[in-house]
Design a protein around this motif. Structure first.
Motif, mmCIF file in Angstrom:
data_model
loop_
_atom_site.group_PDB
_atom_site.id
_atom_site.type_symbol
_atom_site.label_atom_id
_atom_site.label_comp_id
_atom_site.label_asym_id
_atom_site.label_seq_id
_atom_site.Cartn_x
_atom_site.Cartn_y
_atom_site.Cartn_z
ATOM 1 N N ASN A 121 0.812 -1.222 0.000
ATOM 2 C CA ASN A 121 0.000 0.000 0.000
ATOM 3 C C ASN A 121 0.845 1.271 0.000
ATOM 4 O OD1 ASN A 121 0.981 0.013 2.598
ATOM 5 N ND2 ASN A 121 -0.996 -0.459 3.571
ATOM 6 N N ASN A 123 2.616 2.878 2.235
ATOM 7 C CA ASN A 123 2.532 3.829 3.341
ATOM 8 C C ASN A 123 3.780 3.842 4.220
ATOM 9 O OD1 ASN A 123 2.294 1.410 4.672
ATOM 10 N ND2 ASN A 123 0.447 1.969 5.838
ATOM 11 N N ASP A 127 1.997 -3.373 7.350
ATOM 12 C CA ASP A 127 0.668 -3.608 7.911
ATOM 13 C C ASP A 127 -0.207 -4.252 6.838
ATOM 14 O OD1 ASP A 127 0.214 -1.525 6.169
ATOM 15 O OD2 ASP A 127 -0.303 -0.056 7.694
ATOM 16 N N ASN A 128 -1.469 -4.408 7.121
ATOM 17 C CA ASN A 128 -2.448 -4.874 6.148
ATOM 18 C C ASN A 128 -2.051 -6.221 5.521
ATOM 19 O OD1 ASN A 128 -4.892 -4.535 4.778
ATOM 20 N ND2 ASN A 128 -3.897 -3.593 2.993
ATOM 21 N N ASP A 129 -1.576 -7.128 6.396
ATOM 22 C CA ASP A 129 -1.188 -8.481 5.978
ATOM 23 C C ASP A 129 -0.030 -8.505 4.980
ATOM 24 O OD1 ASP A 129 -3.114 -9.688 7.593
ATOM 25 O OD2 ASP A 129 -4.657 -9.530 6.039
ATOM 26 N N GLU A 130 0.811 -7.489 5.006
ATOM 27 C CA GLU A 130 1.999 -7.480 4.145
ATOM 28 C C GLU A 130 3.054 -8.428 4.739
ATOM 29 O OE1 GLU A 130 1.608 -2.852 2.588
ATOM 30 O OE2 GLU A 130 2.915 -3.349 4.281
ATOM 31 N N THR A 206 4.144 -12.085 8.775
ATOM 32 C CA THR A 206 3.048 -11.286 8.228
ATOM 33 C C THR A 206 2.666 -10.196 9.208
ATOM 34 O OG1 THR A 206 2.176 -13.202 7.048
ATOM 35 C CG2 THR A 206 0.688 -11.332 7.361
ATOM 36 N N VAL A 208 0.093 -7.456 10.658
ATOM 37 C CA VAL A 208 -1.345 -7.176 10.765
ATOM 38 C C VAL A 208 -1.554 -5.797 11.335
ATOM 39 C CG1 VAL A 208 -1.946 -9.608 10.983
ATOM 40 C CG2 VAL A 208 -1.440 -8.284 13.026
ATOM 41 N N ASP A 209 -2.712 -5.237 11.094
ATOM 42 C CA ASP A 209 -3.014 -3.913 11.648
ATOM 43 C C ASP A 209 -3.046 -3.989 13.165
ATOM 44 O OD1 ASP A 209 -3.232 -2.913 9.108
ATOM 45 O OD2 ASP A 209 -5.399 -3.274 8.986
#
Length: 210
Positions: A121, A123, A127-130, A206, A208-209
């Motif tokens: 993303n 940013n 985060d966001n499952d990266e 991984t 997560v947020d």
């Protein structure tokens, strides 16, 4: 000239008590001292305060450089190195609070860099499952890949020391709200190659947020 004559004429025509007051010089030195003393003392305190700060900064830098160099040797005792830094600075800044930290890296180019991850993303945060590579083995993504401690053979170590102290000659409005001041120093050294250097890990994790 005209103003001077007018002033003399007005004094001459003034009452006797006023002429006596205008001609009185007793106590003038005390008044002058009362006006000059606060400014003079503030200047002296400011000079002493700056001198203490500058001397403390110089002593701290020298002690940190020496401690970092000694800690890069095989079998180095970091606790002893830290103690020597504390002893050196407390001769200049009495009762100072000295805090130190070490972060180790595989190479100079790694200092301050984050662990590798696919920033899908864009940013700048994992985060966001990266997915990320757990290079330092902490179990989660780190924005700074450095590991706490003095590292191992051939590692690059960033040694930081922060000193908080109360000035002996404090000048108003130059310290923190609690009346304290902070000086700091850091040094970067590469440990001697007394063994094989460990590389970074390659496990995948991984994010997560929060």
């Amino acid at each position: 000239m005209i103003l001077r004559r007018a002033f003399r004429s007005s004094v001459t025509r003034s009452p006797k008590w006023l002429r006596r007051c205008l001609g009185e010089t007793h106590g003038a030195v005390a008044v002058e001292f009362a006006l000059v003393a606060p400014v003079f003392l503030s200047m002296v305190m400011g000079i002493l305060d700056i001198a203490q700060y500058a001397y403390g900064q110089a002593v701290l830098r020298g002690a940190v450089e020496k401690a970092a160099r000694n800690s890069s040797l095989e079998g180095a005792n970091t606790a002893t190195a830290d103690a020597k830094v504390r002893n050196a600075i407390r001769h200049v800044l009495p009762k100072a609070d000295v805090r130190s930290s070490r972060s180790s890296y595989f190479d100079f180019s790694d200092i301050g860099r984050p662990e590798q991850w696919n920033d899908a993303n864009g940013n700048g945060t994992c985060d966001n499952d990266e997915n990320f590579t757990d290079e330092n083995g902490s179990g989660f993504w780190d924005p700074d890949i450095g590991e706490d401690g003095n590292g191992g053979a051939n590692d690059v170590v960033v040694y930081r020391v922060e000193v908080t102290y109360k000035p002996v000659f404090p000048v108003p409005y130059t310290t923190r709200d609690d009346g304290l001041r902070v000086v700091s120093a850091s040094a970067v050294k590469k440990n001697q190659p007394f063994a094989n250097q460990d590389d970074y890990g390659s496990d995948v994790g991984t994010c997560v947020d929060p």
